[in-house]
Design a protein around this motif. Structure first.
Motif, mmCIF file in Angstrom:
data_model
loop_
_atom_site.group_PDB
_atom_site.id
_atom_site.type_symbol
_atom_site.label_atom_id
_atom_site.label_comp_id
_atom_site.label_asym_id
_atom_site.label_seq_id
_atom_site.Cartn_x
_atom_site.Cartn_y
_atom_site.Cartn_z
ATOM 1 N N MET B 74 0.813 -1.211 0.000
ATOM 2 C CA MET B 74 0.000 0.000 0.000
ATOM 3 C C MET B 74 0.862 1.285 0.000
ATOM 4 O O MET B 74 0.346 2.372 -0.220
ATOM 5 C CB MET B 74 -0.972 -0.001 1.183
ATOM 6 C CG MET B 74 -2.089 -1.016 1.023
ATOM 7 S SD MET B 74 -3.079 -0.729 -0.488
ATOM 8 C CE MET B 74 -3.983 -2.267 -0.595
ATOM 9 N N GLU B 96 5.405 -7.273 -3.964
ATOM 10 C CA GLU B 96 4.363 -8.080 -4.611
ATOM 11 C C GLU B 96 3.012 -7.617 -4.060
ATOM 12 O O GLU B 96 2.946 -7.032 -2.991
ATOM 13 C CB GLU B 96 4.594 -9.565 -4.278
ATOM 14 C CG GLU B 96 3.658 -10.497 -5.027
ATOM 15 C CD GLU B 96 3.940 -11.984 -4.766
ATOM 16 O OE1 GLU B 96 4.787 -12.291 -3.910
ATOM 17 O OE2 GLU B 96 3.300 -12.819 -5.421
ATOM 18 N N HIS B 97 1.943 -7.874 -4.806
ATOM 19 C CA HIS B 97 0.576 -7.546 -4.378
ATOM 20 C C HIS B 97 0.300 -6.046 -4.294
ATOM 21 O O HIS B 97 -0.446 -5.586 -3.434
ATOM 22 C CB HIS B 97 0.223 -8.193 -3.026
ATOM 23 C CG HIS B 97 0.396 -9.679 -3.010
ATOM 24 N ND1 HIS B 97 -0.210 -10.487 -3.946
ATOM 25 C CD2 HIS B 97 1.116 -10.503 -2.203
ATOM 26 C CE1 HIS B 97 0.129 -11.753 -3.693
ATOM 27 N NE2 HIS B 97 0.940 -11.781 -2.658
ATOM 28 N N ILE B 98 0.898 -5.259 -5.168
ATOM 29 C CA ILE B 98 0.533 -3.840 -5.270
ATOM 30 C C ILE B 98 -0.751 -3.766 -6.092
ATOM 31 O O ILE B 98 -0.845 -4.406 -7.140
ATOM 32 C CB ILE B 98 1.621 -3.017 -5.990
ATOM 33 C CG1 ILE B 98 2.984 -3.228 -5.324
ATOM 34 C CG2 ILE B 98 1.263 -1.526 -6.005
ATOM 35 C CD1 ILE B 98 4.130 -2.581 -6.098
ATOM 36 N N PRO B 99 -1.766 -2.999 -5.650
ATOM 37 C CA PRO B 99 -2.980 -2.868 -6.469
ATOM 38 C C PRO B 99 -2.638 -2.432 -7.896
ATOM 39 O O PRO B 99 -1.788 -1.556 -8.097
ATOM 40 C CB PRO B 99 -3.783 -1.795 -5.732
ATOM 41 C CG PRO B 99 -3.349 -1.921 -4.305
ATOM 42 C CD PRO B 99 -1.870 -2.275 -4.373
ATOM 43 N N ALA B 100 -3.307 -3.030 -8.879
ATOM 44 C CA ALA B 100 -2.956 -2.814 -10.290
ATOM 45 C C ALA B 100 -3.075 -1.338 -10.693
ATOM 46 O O ALA B 100 -2.255 -0.835 -11.463
ATOM 47 C CB ALA B 100 -3.827 -3.681 -11.181
ATOM 48 N N ASP B 102 -2.517 1.202 -8.870
ATOM 49 C CA ASP B 102 -1.326 1.877 -8.338
ATOM 50 C C ASP B 102 -0.126 1.615 -9.241
ATOM 51 O O ASP B 102 0.698 2.509 -9.476
ATOM 52 C CB ASP B 102 -1.012 1.379 -6.918
ATOM 53 C CG ASP B 102 -2.022 1.849 -5.893
ATOM 54 O OD1 ASP B 102 -3.062 2.413 -6.304
ATOM 55 O OD2 ASP B 102 -1.789 1.642 -4.682
#
Lengths: 378, 287
Positions: B74, B96-100, B102
Motif C-alpha cells: 500500500m 508483490e501484491h501492489i494494487p494494479a 497503483d
C-alpha cells in the motif's frame, strides 16, 4: 474477486447507470412473490460465470406462476461447476438493441482500456473476431481518466440510434466505477437500448483486483465464493496458495516459478503432482502449517521438498518442515533438494534431524519421489 | 540497463527487518549503497548510511542512480513516484501484491520522468562478482559463480535454480535479470534480452519464462535476430488452466499465454527450449 450480477448491479446503479428493478430470491415461492411485485420478469441464475444463458439458467416469466416454475427448475442446477442457490428476479425491458461496454486493465499498455461494441449479447468475442472494427478500443491514461470528448471520439461513426450521448455518459460513469472499486474488469453485456430510447444495463460482470482487497474491505465481503476444496479453503485461511491436483507426489516448494517447475519436473519424469503449494515471499515462515495441510491429502504417496532460497531463507523453511515432519510422523517417504539463501544450515538441519541427505540435483530428488510414489501405488 | 558497481543505490525501506538483512548482504557483496529512506527515521544513520524522509530529500544531499524498494504494497505507489520524481534512472520494485491501478500510476510517473522500472514483484538484479540489488543469493557462489551466461527470469526461486544448474554444468553467470512475476512490469523479458544482447560480457542467454501473458512470445521475436545462443525454460506445463499459479501474471485464460504457444514461438525463433531446467546448459553448449 468476482462478483455475481446481483452484487455488481447495485454498484452500477450507484454510479448512475440505470439497471432494471430486481429482487433476489432463494426459493420458488420468493421468486413468485418478487414477480408479483415486479410484473413480467426475467428469472436469472446467480453464479460468477458467463455461461448462464446457454445453460438454461435465464428464463422469461410473464406471470408469478411462471416465475415460480422457472425458479423451481433453475434452483439446484449446476452451471459451469457452480451450484445455483439464488436467483435474481428482474423486470423485463423492451429491448431495441444490445450493445457491449467494458473497462479493464490493459497489461501490455500498463493502463486502462475502454471497450465498446454495437454487437452485444452472447458470443461478443466471436463477433469481434469476425469484424474487428465492431469492437472499439479507447486507451485511457491512468492520470487523465476518460473524458466525454475521448469517449465521444472513441465511438464516433457508430450508428447508435440516437443514443450517442447516453452511451458517452455510460462509458464515463463506468470508467469512474472501475477506478473507484479497483476493478480489473467491469463489463456490461448487454448494454441495452430500449424501444423508448433509454440505456439500461441488463447484466454486469465485475472482477476486483485481489491486491486492492485491503482498501476495498466493504466490497470484499460481497464477493462471490470461490471454487475451492476443503483443503484449499483451509490453506487460504492460513494465507497460503494451495491448489489440489489429482496426482500422488506431494509438492512443497518456495516461489511460484519454482513450484510450477517442480510440478513440471514430476510430470517430465513420469509422475503426477498432488498439489501446487508455494511458501515463497512472505509465506516462507509458514512451512510447518503448509506441510500439515498438504499431508491431509489422502492421495499423497511421496513428498518432494524443493527449496531454492532467494528472499525465502531455506534454513527457516527447513526448520518448519522438520518440526512438522516430527510432529506428524507421516507414513510416506520424503525427498529434499535445497539450494540458495541459508543452504548450508538447512542441509545440515535436515541431515541431523531427519537423517536424510538432500539431493544436489533437483532432478535426482524428483526421480526418487516419482519412483517412491509409483512403488507405493503398486 | 545492466547494474554495475559504480551505480549508486538508495534503499527505500532500508531500516526494516528484510531491508536491513538484504542491504547488509548487498554492502558485504560490494554494492554501492549510499543512503536509505524512512520518513520516521530521517536524520539518523543505519548500516553506516544516512536515512532521509524521502527519495527527493536524499537526491539533494546524496545523489543516487538506482532506487531499490523494500516497501509494503500500500506504500509502493508513493515510494515509486517519489523515486521517479527524485530523478532515479532505475527503480527496482521488489514489492508483490501492489494494487494494479497503483502500478499503472507508477508506470505513468516513470514515463514522465524517463525512469526505468524493473518489476514490480522482481527478485532484483545481480551482476556476479560485482554488485547486486534485491533479494537474490548473490553471495552463494554455487549459484552465482561469475561467468558469461546471462539469465532472465520472472521468478526469483526459478532463476536461482537455473543459475545453479548452469554453474553445476561448469558455466558461470554474467548477469541475472529478474523482470518480475506481475502482469504489468516495467522492464519486459524482451527488454532484458536486448540489454544482454548488447552486453559484451555476455556470450549466451537463458530465459526462464512462465505461462501467462505474452512476454516470451515478444522475446522470441527479438531472439530471432540475435547472434548469441539463447535457450529457454517455461514453467507451468503441468499447471491447470484458469488458475493463478501464485504469481498474478501466471494464469492461462481463454487459451492465451499457454505453454504450447510460448514453446512454439520460441522454437520458431531458434531458441532451444528445455523440458526441465537442468537441460538448459546442454542446449546452450549444443547451440
Amino acid at each position: 474477486m468476482n462478483f455475481e450480477e446481483h452484487a455488481a448491479k447495485p454498484l452500477l446503479a450507484g454510479a448512475g447507470i440505470p439497471v432494471p428493478e430486481g429482487i433476489l430470491a432463494a426459493t420458488p415461492e420468493e421468486a413468485a412473490r418478487a414477480a408479483e411485485k415486479i410484473g413480467p420478469c426475467v428469472v436469472k441464475a446467480q453464479a460468477p460465470t458467463g455461461k448462464r444463458g446457454k445453460a438454461g439458467g435465464i428464463k422469461l416469466a410473464a406471470s408469478p406462476e411462471e416465475a415460480r416454475s422457472h425458479a423451481g427448475a433453475i434452483l439446484g442446477m449446476s452451471i459451469d461447476g457452480w451450484k445455483i442457490d439464488r436467483l435474481l428476479v428482474e423486470a423485463q425491458v423492451p429491448i431495441a438493441r444490445e450493445f457491449y461496454a467494458a473497462v479493464l486493465d490493459d497489461n501490455a499498455a500498463r493502463s486502462p482500456v475502454v471497450l465498446f461494441s454495437t454487437m452485444g449479447g452472447m458470443d461478443v468475442e466471436e463477433a469481434a473476431e469476425r469484424d474487428p472494427n465492431a469492437m472499439r478500443r479507447i486507451p485511457v491514461g491512468i492520470n487523465e481518466g476518460l473524458s466525454p470528448e475521448a469517449a465521444r471520439k472513441g465511438i464516433a461513426g457508430l450508428d447508435l440510434g440516437g443514443a450517442e450521448e447516453a452511451v458517452v455518459d455510460t462509458l464515463v460513469r463506468l470508467y469512474g466505477l472501475y477506478r473507484e472499486v479497483d476493478a480489473e474488469l467491469v463489463e456490461i453485456n448487454p448494454l441495452c437500448l430500449t424501444e423508448d430510447g433509454r440505456i439500461v444495463a441488463l447484466d454486469c460482470k465485475l472482477t476486483i483486483d485481489d491486491s486492492a482487497g485491503p482498501r476495498q474491505e466493504e466490497l470484499s465481503e460481497k464477493a462471490a465464493p470461490q471454487k475451492m476444496t476443503d483443503l484449499e479453503a483451509e490453506a487460504a485461511a492460513a494465507g497460503l496458495k494451495y491448489i489440489e491436483l489429482s496426482g500422488s507426489v506431494g509438492v512443497l516448494a518456495n516461489g511460484a516459478g519454482l513450484t510450477m517447475t517442480t510440478m513440471d519436473a514430476i510430470t517430465h519424469y513420469g509422475g503426477e503432482p498432488a498439489n501446487f503449494l508455494e511458501i515463497g515471499g512472505e509465506a516462507y515462515t509458514k512451512a510447518e502449517t503448509a506441510l500439515s495441510i498438504l499431508l491431509k491429502n489422502p492421495n499423497i504417496r511421496s513428498l518432494l521438498v524443493n527449496f531454492c532460497g532467494a528472499f525465502a531463507r531455506t534454513d527457516v523453511m527447513a526448520d518448519g518442515v522438520v518440526k512438522a515432519w516430527k510432529a506428524l510422523d507421516p507414513d510416506i517417504p520424503v525427498f529434499f533438494t535445497i539450494h540458495g539463501t541459508g543452504e548450508d544450515e538447512a542441509v545440515a538441519l535436515v541431515e541431523r534431524e531427519l537423517g536424510i541427505k538432500p539431493a544436489d540435483l533437483m532432478d535426482d530428488a524428483v526421480r526418487k519421489a516419482v519412483d517412491a510414489a509409483r512403488e507405493a501405488a503398486a | 540497463m545492466i547494474l554495475r558497481k559504480h551505480h549508486s543505490i538508495l534503499v527505500q525501506g532500508m531500516t526494516g527487518k528484510q531491508g536491513t538483512f538484504w542491504t547488509q548482504a548487498m554492502i558485504d557483496y560490494g554494492a554501492t549503497v549510499v543512503a536509505g529512506v524512512n520518513p520516521r527515521k530521517a536524520g539518523t544513520e543505519h548500516l553506516g548510511r544516512p536515512i532521509y524522509a524521502s527519495a527527493r530529500d536524499a537526491a539533494g544531499e546524496t545523489p543516487f542512480d538506482v532506487a531499490l524498494m523494500f516497501v509494503p504494497p500500500m506504500g509502493a505507489r508513493a515510494a515509486a513516484i517519489d523515486a521517479c520524481e527524485a530523478g532515479a534512472k532505475l527503480v527496482i520494485c521488489l514489492t508483490e501484491h501492489i494494487p494494479a491501478h497503483d502500478v499503472m500510476e507508477m508506470h505513468a510517473a516513470a514515463k514522465a520522468s524517463g525512469t526505468r522500472i524493473v518489476g514490480p514483484n522482481t527478485a532484483g538484479l545481480v551482476t556476479p562478482g560485482e554488485t547486486f540489488a534485491g533479494i537474490m543469493p548473490a553471495f552463494n557462489d554455487r549459484v552465482f559463480k561469475p561467468g558469461r551466461v546471462g539469465v532472465i527470469s520472472r521468478s526469483g526461486s526459478l532463476g536461482t535454480l537455473l543459475c545453479l544448474n548452469l554453474v553445476q554444468a561448469g558455466m558461470g553467470i554474467s548477469v541475472f535479470y529478474g523482470v518480475g512475476g506481475d502482469p504489468m512490469i516495467g522492464t519486459t523479458t524482451k527488454d532484458a534480452l536486448q540489454f544482454l544482447d548488447e552486453d559484451d560480457r555476455t556470450d549466451a542467454v537463458v530465459i526462464c519464462g512462465e505461462i501467462g501473458g505474452s512476454a516470451e512470445e515478444e522475446a522470441a521475436e527479438y531472439a530471432s535476430g540475435m547472434n548469441k545462443p539463447v535457450a529457454a525454460f517455461i514453467a507451468g506445463r503441468a499447471s491447470p488452466p484458469g488458475k493463478k499459479m501464485g504469481h498474478a501474471g501466471a494464469i492461462v485464460s481463454g487459451g492465451k499465454g499457454d505453454y504450447a504457444s510460448k514453446r512454439k514461438a520460441l522454437e520458431a525463433a531458434g531458441v532451444a527450449v528445455a523440458d526441465v531446467p537442468s537441460q538448459a546448459p546442454g542446449l546452450l553448449k549444443a547451440a
